[in-house]
Design a protein around this motif. Structure first.
Motif, PDB file in Angstrom:
ATOM      1  N   SER B  76      44.880 -17.519 -61.494  1.00 14.16           N
ATOM      2  CA  SER B  76      44.078 -16.660 -62.368  1.00 14.16           C
ATOM      3  C   SER B  76      43.786 -17.386 -63.674  1.00 14.16           C
ATOM      4  O   SER B  76      44.538 -18.264 -64.105  1.00 14.16           O
ATOM      5  CB  SER B  76      44.830 -15.361 -62.665  1.00 14.16           C
ATOM      6  OG  SER B  76      45.868 -15.606 -63.604  1.00 14.16           O
ATOM      7  N   VAL B  77      42.648 -17.012 -64.290  1.00 12.19           N
ATOM      8  CA  VAL B  77      42.259 -17.625 -65.560  1.00 12.19           C
ATOM      9  C   VAL B  77      43.320 -17.372 -66.622  1.00 12.19           C
ATOM     10  O   VAL B  77      43.654 -18.252 -67.413  1.00 12.19           O
ATOM     11  CB  VAL B  77      40.880 -17.097 -66.024  1.00 12.19           C
ATOM     12  CG1 VAL B  77      40.590 -17.521 -67.455  1.00 12.19           C
ATOM     13  CG2 VAL B  77      39.780 -17.598 -65.104  1.00 12.19           C
ATOM     14  N   ALA B  78      43.875 -16.170 -66.627  1.00 11.24           N
ATOM     15  CA  ALA B  78      44.874 -15.824 -67.642  1.00 11.24           C
ATOM     16  C   ALA B  78      46.107 -16.703 -67.497  1.00 11.24           C
ATOM     17  O   ALA B  78      46.613 -17.249 -68.488  1.00 11.24           O
ATOM     18  CB  ALA B  78      45.253 -14.350 -67.533  1.00 11.24           C
ATOM     19  N   ALA B  79      46.589 -16.856 -66.261  1.00  8.99           N
ATOM     20  CA  ALA B  79      47.780 -17.691 -66.044  1.00  8.99           C
ATOM     21  C   ALA B  79      47.465 -19.145 -66.336  1.00  8.99           C
ATOM     22  O   ALA B  79      48.297 -19.884 -66.891  1.00  8.99           O
ATOM     23  CB  ALA B  79      48.266 -17.526 -64.602  1.00  8.99           C
ATOM     24  N   LEU B  80      46.258 -19.599 -65.960  1.00 11.21           N
ATOM     25  CA  LEU B  80      45.866 -20.977 -66.225  1.00 11.21           C
ATOM     26  C   LEU B  80      45.792 -21.231 -67.731  1.00 11.21           C
ATOM     27  O   LEU B  80      46.231 -22.268 -68.218  1.00 11.21           O
ATOM     28  CB  LEU B  80      44.517 -21.282 -65.566  1.00 11.21           C
ATOM     29  CG  LEU B  80      43.955 -22.691 -65.763  1.00 11.21           C
ATOM     30  CD1 LEU B  80      44.942 -23.755 -65.286  1.00 11.21           C
ATOM     31  CD2 LEU B  80      42.615 -22.835 -65.051  1.00 11.21           C
ATOM     32  N   THR B  81      45.244 -20.265 -68.464  1.00 14.80           N
ATOM     33  CA  THR B  81      45.162 -20.412 -69.931  1.00 14.80           C
ATOM     34  C   THR B  81      46.550 -20.579 -70.532  1.00 14.80           C
ATOM     35  O   THR B  81      46.775 -21.458 -71.362  1.00 14.80           O
ATOM     36  CB  THR B  81      44.458 -19.183 -70.552  1.00 14.80           C
ATOM     37  OG1 THR B  81      43.184 -19.013 -69.950  1.00 14.80           O
ATOM     38  CG2 THR B  81      44.271 -19.365 -72.055  1.00 14.80           C
ATOM     39  N   ASP B  82      47.484 -19.743 -70.096  1.00 13.39           N
ATOM     40  CA  ASP B  82      48.853 -19.852 -70.608  1.00 13.39           C
ATOM     41  C   ASP B  82      49.443 -21.210 -70.272  1.00 13.39           C
ATOM     42  O   ASP B  82      50.144 -21.828 -71.096  1.00 13.39           O
ATOM     43  CB  ASP B  82      49.740 -18.757 -70.009  1.00 13.39           C
ATOM     44  CG  ASP B  82      49.448 -17.387 -70.618  1.00 13.39           C
ATOM     45  OD1 ASP B  82      49.846 -16.373 -70.005  1.00 13.39           O
ATOM     46  OD2 ASP B  82      48.820 -17.348 -71.693  1.00 13.39           O
ATOM     47  N   ALA B  83      49.176 -21.674 -69.040  1.00 16.46           N
ATOM     48  CA  ALA B  83      49.746 -22.950 -68.606  1.00 16.46           C
ATOM     49  C   ALA B  83      49.145 -24.118 -69.378  1.00 16.46           C
ATOM     50  O   ALA B  83      49.853 -25.078 -69.735  1.00 16.46           O
ATOM     51  CB  ALA B  83      49.530 -23.124 -67.104  1.00 16.46           C
ATOM     52  N   VAL B  84      47.846 -24.052 -69.651  1.00 18.62           N
ATOM     53  CA  VAL B  84      47.206 -25.121 -70.432  1.00 18.62           C
ATOM     54  C   VAL B  84      47.737 -25.104 -71.861  1.00 18.62           C
ATOM     55  O   VAL B  84      48.014 -26.153 -72.449  1.00 18.62           O
ATOM     56  CB  VAL B  84      45.660 -24.982 -70.414  1.00 18.62           C
ATOM     57  CG1 VAL B  84      45.020 -25.915 -71.445  1.00 18.62           C
ATOM     58  CG2 VAL B  84      45.122 -25.285 -69.026  1.00 18.62           C
ATOM     59  N   ARG B  85      47.912 -23.905 -72.399  1.00 15.57           N
ATOM     60  CA  ARG B  85      48.470 -23.797 -73.759  1.00 15.57           C
ATOM     61  C   ARG B  85      49.859 -24.441 -73.801  1.00 15.57           C
ATOM     62  O   ARG B  85      50.182 -25.177 -74.734  1.00 15.57           O
ATOM     63  CB  ARG B  85      48.552 -22.343 -74.203  1.00 15.57           C
ATOM     64  CG  ARG B  85      49.088 -22.186 -75.630  1.00 15.57           C
ATOM     65  CD  ARG B  85      49.236 -20.721 -76.040  1.00 15.57           C
ATOM     66  NE  ARG B  85      47.965 -20.045 -76.091  1.00 15.57           N
ATOM     67  CZ  ARG B  85      47.595 -19.066 -75.281  1.00 15.57           C
ATOM     68  NH1 ARG B  85      48.416 -18.657 -74.313  1.00 15.57           N
ATOM     69  NH2 ARG B  85      46.405 -18.495 -75.400  1.00 15.57           N
ATOM     70  N   ALA B  86      50.660 -24.186 -72.781  1.00 15.85           N
ATOM     71  CA  ALA B  86      52.005 -24.758 -72.732  1.00 15.85           C
ATOM     72  C   ALA B  86      51.931 -26.287 -72.682  1.00 15.85           C
ATOM     73  O   ALA B  86      52.712 -26.983 -73.341  1.00 15.85           O
ATOM     74  CB  ALA B  86      52.774 -24.213 -71.536  1.00 15.85           C
TER      75      ALA B  86
END
Lengths: 334, 135
Positions: B76-86
């Protein structure tokens, strides 16, 4: 404080200040812009004198952290005495009870500050031709203002032996770490890069701190006065030359200095006016530092919007300009 | 799926309205702010068109840079965003520790930062990174 109350109190102050028996304030209106200080425009008619066009600058509500109108007053007075084109300051309200905050009154100079007008309107074709040289020459005079005078001893500045860039970098790093809602690897990279390459810095002078198009009042004939001295401090004068070259202040034009001129012309005018030899590589360092500051400012302004304090589409959109500042930084680092 | 006009097309409608009907009748600061609003809509439209792919590219580039390429990309975009932020947080920390100051990895980091910046500008301000006359 509402305008009516402000006008009443200001009127009382001016009666005393002018030594007259009565004064009339006309056209008191707030000039937009500035969160940490208020700017008001008005005309003063006092006891048979011709009307004076004036500006009131005040700290709203008690003593203000960081900005100090009394210091700004003294800086403007010193600059004026040294031949820098600035509005003439008239009266300082140092007693914070008069207007609930320190304030001063200065002459109001007519003119324009908008970069968009300078760059695009036919009325300013002559100004575009002459202002690069004028800005260099005026800056040399700014840097020649004597800072040893006791009236200026409150000016912030680097401690003995500390490189002036060190204090600036620390300040902006602190701001970034406090407000940034997301990680910014470019800012981290630039902090390391700049700290690892501090240039020689021997000269100390009065630094304007925000010398750029936008803070210079001009007319069709060129520069009239330099405004917005709140960031003035003692530092390395090359800081001001670097800031002037930051791409954000070209407002879309391809010319590096304020969108109107080349670095060579700006530096040579500065040197001819007694500013001292300009090393372009040193100025490049300070331009990069300026880009870092601008990147952090974009991040901080966006955070102000995100915190819900100020509703402004302009403030919201500034966050998306961070990539521009980071792009400029990445062009300057090795 | 939603009915037409698409989200992208609706944004265009609002942009056109503001630029053609509203900006010309305003003055001063309000006109300036309306122009800013038009620009903001254009940014949103570009992000709608390019944002997801840019995020996935950033994930892959960061994976290569941080030597974490084996990790599977969140769906999901939301999970991907969190992962990229990390990943960006880890990258920022390593740069802060001085790992990118010099050497081959430092050069990799600089190349990555430049590439990612250009991609962000493609959404935020596509004209900014293109060379202009006189430069």
């Amino acid at each position: 404080m509402q305008a009516g109350e402000l006008e009443r109190r200001l009127s009382d102050f001016l009666v005393t200040a002018t030594g007259g028996s009565s004064v009339t304030i006309e056209g008191l209106r707030r000039v937009p812009g500035g969160a940490s200080r208020e700017t008001w425009s008005f005309d003063l008619v006092a006891d048979g004198h011709p009307p004076q066009a004036l500006i009131l600058r005040r700290d709203p509500g008690g003593t203000s952290v960081g900005s100090d109108r009394a210091l700004e007053f003294r800086v403007l007075r010193a600059a004026h005495a040294a031949g820098v084109p600035v509005p003439k300051v008239l009266w300082l309200g140092d007693d914070p009870t008069i207007l609930a905050g320190r304030f001063f009154v200065m002459e109001r100079v007519e003119g324009e500050t908008l970069a968009r007008r300078l760059l695009r309107e036919p009325a300013y074709v002559r100004a575009r031709e002459v202002m690069t040289g004028q800005l260099g020459e005026i800056l040399a005079r700014v840097h020649a203002v004597p800072v040893g005078d006791p009236s200026l001893d409150q000016l912030p500045g680097a401690g003995d032996g500390e490189h002036p860039a060190t204090a600036e970098l620390a300040r902006y790093e602190q701001l970034y770490r406090t407000v940034a809602p997301e990680p910014h690897p470019v800012v981290e990279y630039a902090l390391r890069w700049l700290r690892g390459r501090l240039p020689p810095s021997r000269r100390r002078a009065l630094v304007h701190g925000d010398y750029r198009i936008g803070n210079v009042l001009f007319g069709p004939e060129g520069v009239r006065v330099v405004l917005d001295w709140e960031q003035a401090h003692v530092g390395d004068p090359m800081e001001d030359l670097g800031w002037m070259c930051v791409r954000a202040w070209r407002f879309g034009s391809s010319k590096p200095v304020g969108g109107i001129g080349e670095r060579e012309e700006f530096f040579r005018a500065y040197e001819r006016a007694g500013g001292g030899v300009v090393d372009a590589e040193v100025v490049r360092f300070w331009e990069a530092l300026g880009d870092l500051k601008w990147a952090v400012i974009c991040i901080a302004q966006a955070k102000t919007y995100l915190d819900g304090g100020v509703k402004s589409v302009e403030l919201a959109s500034i966050g998306r300009r961070t990539a521009e500042a980071e792009h400029d930084l990445l062009e300057l680092v090795d | 799926m939603q009915d037409r006009p698409s989200a992208f097309e609706l944004l265009q409608a609002v942009q056109d309205f503001l630029a053609e009907q509203v900006v010309p009748v305003l003055e001063g600061t309000r006109q300036f702010h309306t122009r800013v609003a038009v620009n903001v809509l254009a940014i949103v439209a570009r992000e709608l068109a390019l944002g997801d792919e840019a995020l996935r590219t950033e994930w892959r580039r960061l994976g290569a840079l941080l030597r974490e390429a084996e990790a599977s990309m969140p769906e999901s975009v939301a999970a991907l965003t969190d992962a990229v932020r990390a990943r960006n947080t880890r990258l920022a920390a390593r740069i802060r520790d001085g790992e990118a100051d010099a050497g081959p990895w430092g050069a990799e980091v600089l190349a990555y930062l430049r590439a990612t910046c250009v991609e962000r500008l493609a959404i935020a301000n596509p004209k900014y990174a293109t060379p202009r006359d006189g430069e």
